[in-house]
Scaffold this active site. Sequence first.
Site, mmCIF file in Angstrom:
data_model
loop_
_atom_site.group_PDB
_atom_site.id
_atom_site.type_symbol
_atom_site.label_atom_id
_atom_site.label_comp_id
_atom_site.label_asym_id
_atom_site.label_seq_id
_atom_site.Cartn_x
_atom_site.Cartn_y
_atom_site.Cartn_z
ATOM 1 N N LEU A 37 7.703 7.722 -0.517
ATOM 2 C CA LEU A 37 7.971 7.036 -1.003
ATOM 3 C C LEU A 37 7.325 6.280 -2.434
ATOM 4 C CD1 LEU A 37 10.489 5.105 1.630
ATOM 5 C CD2 LEU A 37 11.146 5.737 -0.119
ATOM 6 N N GLY A 38 5.964 6.613 -1.603
ATOM 7 C CA GLY A 38 4.812 5.678 -2.575
ATOM 8 C C GLY A 38 3.578 6.144 -1.863
ATOM 9 N N ARG A 39 2.443 6.200 -2.286
ATOM 10 C CA ARG A 39 0.928 4.992 -1.678
ATOM 11 C C ARG A 39 0.500 4.639 -2.297
ATOM 12 N NH1 ARG A 39 -2.158 10.647 -0.551
ATOM 13 N NH2 ARG A 39 0.229 11.668 -0.087
ATOM 14 N N GLY A 40 -0.967 4.140 -2.036
ATOM 15 C CA GLY A 40 -1.952 2.962 -2.276
ATOM 16 C C GLY A 40 -3.029 4.395 -1.856
ATOM 17 N N PHE B 258 -5.419 3.642 0.956
ATOM 18 C CA PHE B 258 -5.821 4.200 1.935
ATOM 19 C C PHE B 258 -4.015 4.217 3.126
ATOM 20 C CE2 PHE B 258 -9.155 1.217 1.184
ATOM 21 C CZ PHE B 258 -10.600 1.961 0.743
ATOM 22 N N ALA B 259 -3.101 4.413 2.000
ATOM 23 C CA ALA B 259 -1.755 4.509 3.427
ATOM 24 C C ALA B 259 -0.992 5.177 1.963
ATOM 25 C CB ALA B 259 -1.019 2.670 2.667
ATOM 26 N N ASP C 273 -2.495 -9.945 -4.113
ATOM 27 C CA ASP C 273 -2.267 -8.499 -4.769
ATOM 28 C C ASP C 273 -1.377 -8.641 -5.879
ATOM 29 O OD1 ASP C 273 -3.389 -5.725 -5.771
ATOM 30 O OD2 ASP C 273 -3.483 -4.912 -3.653
HETATM 31 P P1 ADP Z 1 -1.215 0.595 -0.032
HETATM 32 O O1 ADP Z 1 -1.584 -1.095 0.475
HETATM 33 O O2 ADP Z 1 -2.067 1.499 -0.158
HETATM 34 O O3 ADP Z 1 -0.737 -0.178 -1.597
HETATM 35 P P2 ADP Z 1 2.184 -0.394 -0.160
HETATM 36 O O4 ADP Z 1 2.259 -0.801 0.860
HETATM 37 O O5 ADP Z 1 1.592 -0.980 -1.262
HETATM 38 O O6 ADP Z 1 0.999 -0.065 0.154
HETATM 39 O O7 ADP Z 1 2.514 1.326 -0.452
HETATM 40 C C1 ADP Z 1 2.168 1.553 -1.282
HETATM 41 C C2 ADP Z 1 3.620 2.403 -2.542
HETATM 42 O O8 ADP Z 1 4.615 2.638 -0.697
HETATM 43 C C3 ADP Z 1 4.848 0.866 -2.908
HETATM 44 O O9 ADP Z 1 3.793 0.467 -3.988
HETATM 45 C C4 ADP Z 1 5.653 1.309 -2.826
HETATM 46 O O10 ADP Z 1 5.615 2.243 -3.509
HETATM 47 C C5 ADP Z 1 5.614 2.401 -1.470
HETATM 48 N N1 ADP Z 1 6.688 1.501 -0.153
HETATM 49 C C6 ADP Z 1 5.825 0.693 0.525
HETATM 50 N N2 ADP Z 1 5.847 -0.480 1.035
HETATM 51 C C7 ADP Z 1 7.408 0.061 1.295
HETATM 52 C C8 ADP Z 1 9.088 0.012 1.615
HETATM 53 N N3 ADP Z 1 9.101 -0.715 2.318
HETATM 54 N N4 ADP Z 1 10.020 0.255 1.285
HETATM 55 C C9 ADP Z 1 9.490 1.550 0.149
HETATM 56 N N5 ADP Z 1 8.707 2.003 -0.325
HETATM 57 C C10 ADP Z 1 7.622 1.558 0.517
HETATM 58 MG MG MG Z 2 -0.197 -1.974 -3.465
#
Ligand code: ADP
Ligand code: MG
Length: 357
Positions: A32-35, A37-38, A151
């Site tokens: 769905l996505g990544r940052g 560290f996640a 953030d």
């Molecule tokens: P980080 O701390 O690494 O930035 P995020 O919590 O922002 O992590 O998650 C990274 C990405 O994952 C988000 O920008 C989004 O695109 C996706 N994502 C995060 N949480 C959800 C969720 N609950 N449902 C759908 N997509 C999500």
């Molecule tokens: Mg994020």
Amino acid sequence: MMMNKSGMVSKIQTRIRTEPFKNYYDLVGRELGRGKFAVVKKCVEKSTGKEHAAKFLRKRRKGQDCRMDIINEIAVLESAAANPFVVSLHEVYETTSEIVLVLECAAGGEIFSQCVGENDEAFTEEDVIRLARQILKGVAGLHLSNVVHLDLKPQNILLTSSCPLGDIRIVDFGLSRHVDSADVREILGTPEYVAPEILNYEPISTATDMWSIGVLTYVMLTGVSPFLGDEKQETFLNISQVNIEYPQDIFQGISSLAVDFMKSLLIKDPRQRASAEDCLKHPWLNGHSSPLPHLRTSLLSENSQSESEPESPSPELLIVAAYSTCSGQSEMKVARGPFPFDEPFPTRAKIKQELIC
Ligand code: ADP
Ligand code: MG
């Protein structure tokens, strides 16, 4: 509330499960996505068939143990459980190397996509008004319990559905902090990491999030990042000088009330900035129409703010410099700066160019 000296909460209610996550969930589809560290992946709970989003967080980052940062993130999500515009936390799993947050799935993805989308995809001003109200209600709830997100950016504001346009969910509480006057002083009390001149500025407060909401609104309305410079340093300078314009070409068809709204947030002095509650009362968000603006003229009278004070880092720089909880993250924050859009931020014009090429 158990809090350490930098406003991180260390006590959580959620039971951390140590059974294998995969015993209870199937991963489905693409990430769905990544940052930094996640990684976030869609999953289905075997017992209910319900979809969720699993956020896999590494406990060690750049050789540092960051478990406490993750516990803080969980604690903030718990404290916002009744907030309808904050993503809800379902369960938590832990392995030796990772913590998995099982979150409500926001299927519509990041508002980022629609911020930089082309005409028929991009938000209309009406959309932005509805979404901004939701973001503000969500943030007002956080601020009421003295939580600052720190953030807020289009990548951390998700949608329950994208077409038709659903409701917003605020995610990513990885940098969030509890602030009240005592904490703020304690955060300030880590001077070895902070240049002396920075210490003269305002500490982290709920107003810090309000600045980001000003930038966010600009981006949602125009697809253009208002402070972005060619170099990071230029971006920082633009922010610290509140070097912002509302040029007619990109603001064509956008109401003067919208511009007035952003100007109530993009103010250098955090004490002068509108609060989330103030914003919710702003005429722009309350169905008052306004004649199309003469932006060039109004711009001339608005520059006084950046001229009235000597040049200095914005309060956001202070937050950046004051973080010392996880060196990995603090480094990342310094590198990324206070400006939420650290990646090269494409404007609509640029995207168009790329599509043509
Ligand atoms: P980080 O701390 O690494 O930035 P995020 O919590 O922002 O992590 O998650 C990274 C990405 O994952 C988000 O920008 C989004 O695109 C996706 N994502 C995060 N949480 C959800 C969720 N609950 N449902 C759908 N997509 C999500
Ligand atoms: Mg994020």
